[in-house]
Design a protein around this motif. Structure first.
Motif, PDB file in Angstrom:
ATOM      1  N   GLY A  62      54.429  18.271  39.519  1.00  0.00           N
ATOM      2  CA  GLY A  62      53.388  17.503  38.865  1.00  0.00           C
ATOM      3  C   GLY A  62      52.166  17.226  39.712  1.00  0.00           C
ATOM      4  O   GLY A  62      51.275  16.488  39.293  1.00  0.00           O
ATOM      5  N   GLN A  63      52.119  17.822  40.871  1.00  0.00           N
ATOM      6  CA  GLN A  63      51.007  17.556  41.792  1.00  0.00           C
ATOM      7  C   GLN A  63      50.095  18.776  41.914  1.00  0.00           C
ATOM      8  O   GLN A  63      50.379  19.848  41.391  1.00  0.00           O
ATOM      9  CB  GLN A  63      51.555  17.194  43.176  1.00  0.00           C
ATOM     10  N   GLY A  64      49.006  18.578  42.631  1.00  0.00           N
ATOM     11  CA  GLY A  64      48.074  19.663  42.877  1.00  0.00           C
ATOM     12  C   GLY A  64      48.500  20.513  44.057  1.00  0.00           C
ATOM     13  O   GLY A  64      49.623  20.427  44.536  1.00  0.00           O
ATOM     14  N   LEU A  65      47.596  21.327  44.512  1.00  0.00           N
ATOM     15  CA  LEU A  65      47.857  22.245  45.612  1.00  0.00           C
ATOM     16  C   LEU A  65      47.340  21.648  46.910  1.00  0.00           C
ATOM     17  O   LEU A  65      46.166  21.320  47.023  1.00  0.00           O
ATOM     18  CB  LEU A  65      47.168  23.585  45.354  1.00  0.00           C
ATOM     19  N   PHE A 104      46.675  34.456  44.488  1.00  0.00           N
ATOM     20  CA  PHE A 104      47.912  33.754  44.821  1.00  0.00           C
ATOM     21  C   PHE A 104      49.129  34.633  44.550  1.00  0.00           C
ATOM     22  O   PHE A 104      49.131  35.465  43.646  1.00  0.00           O
ATOM     23  CB  PHE A 104      48.045  32.479  43.974  1.00  0.00           C
ATOM     24  N   GLY A 105      50.175  34.387  45.325  1.00  0.00           N
ATOM     25  CA  GLY A 105      51.474  34.929  44.988  1.00  0.00           C
ATOM     26  C   GLY A 105      52.118  34.097  43.894  1.00  0.00           C
ATOM     27  O   GLY A 105      51.574  33.071  43.470  1.00  0.00           O
ATOM     28  N   LYS A 106      53.273  34.549  43.423  1.00  0.00           N
ATOM     29  CA  LYS A 106      53.943  33.865  42.317  1.00  0.00           C
ATOM     30  C   LYS A 106      54.657  32.597  42.753  1.00  0.00           C
ATOM     31  O   LYS A 106      55.132  31.846  41.901  1.00  0.00           O
ATOM     32  CB  LYS A 106      54.918  34.817  41.635  1.00  0.00           C
ATOM     33  N   LEU A 155      40.571  33.052  45.515  1.00  0.00           N
ATOM     34  CA  LEU A 155      41.861  33.325  46.125  1.00  0.00           C
ATOM     35  C   LEU A 155      42.760  34.061  45.158  1.00  0.00           C
ATOM     36  O   LEU A 155      42.732  33.827  43.950  1.00  0.00           O
ATOM     37  CB  LEU A 155      42.537  32.017  46.533  1.00  0.00           C
ATOM     38  N   LYS A 196      46.171  27.771  57.417  1.00  0.00           N
ATOM     39  CA  LYS A 196      45.314  28.905  57.097  1.00  0.00           C
ATOM     40  C   LYS A 196      45.168  29.797  58.321  1.00  0.00           C
ATOM     41  O   LYS A 196      45.290  29.353  59.460  1.00  0.00           O
ATOM     42  CB  LYS A 196      43.930  28.420  56.648  1.00  0.00           C
ATOM     43  N   GLN A 224      52.954  22.817  46.507  1.00  0.00           N
ATOM     44  CA  GLN A 224      52.770  22.074  45.258  1.00  0.00           C
ATOM     45  C   GLN A 224      54.055  21.313  44.954  1.00  0.00           C
ATOM     46  O   GLN A 224      55.083  21.918  44.643  1.00  0.00           O
ATOM     47  CB  GLN A 224      52.431  23.035  44.112  1.00  0.00           C
ATOM     48  N   LEU A 237      46.853  22.236  50.973  1.00  0.00           N
ATOM     49  CA  LEU A 237      46.802  23.272  52.000  1.00  0.00           C
ATOM     50  C   LEU A 237      47.734  22.919  53.147  1.00  0.00           C
ATOM     51  O   LEU A 237      47.654  21.834  53.719  1.00  0.00           O
ATOM     52  CB  LEU A 237      45.374  23.432  52.513  1.00  0.00           C
ATOM     53  N   TYR A 239      41.666  36.577  54.747  1.00  0.00           N
ATOM     54  CA  TYR A 239      41.938  35.178  55.048  1.00  0.00           C
ATOM     55  C   TYR A 239      43.248  34.841  54.343  1.00  0.00           C
ATOM     56  O   TYR A 239      43.443  35.229  53.191  1.00  0.00           O
ATOM     57  CB  TYR A 239      40.832  34.275  54.529  1.00  0.00           C
ATOM     58  N   TYR A 274      49.828  27.192  50.511  1.00  0.00           N
ATOM     59  CA  TYR A 274      49.670  25.922  49.808  1.00  0.00           C
ATOM     60  C   TYR A 274      51.038  25.447  49.351  1.00  0.00           C
ATOM     61  O   TYR A 274      51.927  26.254  49.058  1.00  0.00           O
ATOM     62  CB  TYR A 274      48.778  26.075  48.575  1.00  0.00           C
ATOM     63  N   PHE A 321      46.417  31.945  53.431  1.00  0.00           N
ATOM     64  CA  PHE A 321      46.665  30.535  53.235  1.00  0.00           C
ATOM     65  C   PHE A 321      48.087  30.326  52.730  1.00  0.00           C
ATOM     66  O   PHE A 321      48.659  31.167  52.034  1.00  0.00           O
ATOM     67  CB  PHE A 321      45.707  29.955  52.178  1.00  0.00           C
ATOM     68  N   PHE A 342      53.064  28.422  47.806  1.00  0.00           N
ATOM     69  CA  PHE A 342      52.246  29.556  47.390  1.00  0.00           C
ATOM     70  C   PHE A 342      51.499  30.132  48.573  1.00  0.00           C
ATOM     71  O   PHE A 342      50.821  29.413  49.304  1.00  0.00           O
ATOM     72  CB  PHE A 342      51.223  29.134  46.328  1.00  0.00           C
TER      73      PHE A 342
END
Lengths: 115, 113
Positions: free
Chosen positions: A41-44, A105-107, A103, A49, A38, A46, A32, A36, A34, A90
């Motif tokens: 200062g914020q979240g992730l 994640f890549g860098k 999950l 997918k 960011q 989506l 699977y 994302y 995805f 990401f």
């Protein structure tokens, strides 16, 4: 072992130009996939997918990505970048089946947009 | 739109202190996760939780860490004795069934001084 590679640490594009962010994954079964985003200062959030079916998937904010099994890639594209797209992106791979769902994640790739 | 909520948004703590990071997953979700992101690095999986028990944990999730779902809505991450290297952004995530996307909270930035 599962892994995700985003070869570009930082990309700068001009507003209105097209964008492609690269992602390669290593996974033994059907993954699977995805993307994302960011913002500082914020979240992730989506973007899109891929689970199965059509290998070209559409996401929010005009983004799309194409799953290429032969290349183990899931590159993110946008035909015309807006200044508000400046953020970090990401790519992530998730295990199919089971209940774990964690999950990898890549860098990340930081996108800067020039006016 | 339902969302995952994390509190506090930022916490500063002294080395050796215990901290509890709180998360309220989306209400009908059954699978819960914690991830962390050290500044400038990638997001790393810590632990997954389902049916009131840990279903998987990473090497990072050592004995200093614990998770709990104390009631029907909260999901917490406790770090017993914080270290400087625990400074990071911690993300909570949830999903309602396998093979679907996880929804992430806004994160808690933990600073250990």
């Amino acid at each position: 072992a599962q892994s995700v590679t985003q070869p570009d640490i930082h990309i700068t594009v001009s507003e209105g130009a097209s964008l492609e962010l690269r992602c390669n994954y290593s996974y033994g079964a059907t993954p699977y996939l995805f993307w994302y985003v960011q913002s500082p200062g914020q979240g992730l959030q989506l973007l899109l997918k891929y689970f199965s079916g059509d290998t070209l998937v559409q996401g929010i904010k005009g983004f799309e990505a194409e799953f290429k099994r032969s290349q183990s890639s899931f590159n993110l594209r946008k035909p015309s970048v807006h200044w508000s797209d400046a953020a970090e992106y990401f790519c992530a791979v998730g295990a199919t089946g089971g209940s774990q769902g964690n999950l990898i994640f890549g860098k990340g790739t930081k996108l800067s947009v020039k006016p | 739109e339902p969302e995952v909520t994390q509190t506090p948004s930022h916490q500063v703590t002294q080395m050796g202190q215990e901290v509890i990071l709180r998360c309220v997953p989306i209400s009908n979700h059954l699978y819960f996760y914690w991830y962390r992101q050290i500044l400038g690095q990638k997001v790393e999986f810590l632990v997954s939780f389902y049916n009131n028990e840990i279903s998987e944990k990473s090497e990072i999730f050592d004995d200093q860490f614990s998770v709990e779902r104390p009631d029907g809505s909260n999901f917490t991450l406790k770090i017993r004795s914080t270290k400087l290297e625990d400074s990071a952004m911690y993300f909570c995530a949830s999903r309602n069934r396998p093979n679907t996307e996880a929804f992430f909270g806004q994160g808690t930035r933990l600073t250990v001084v």
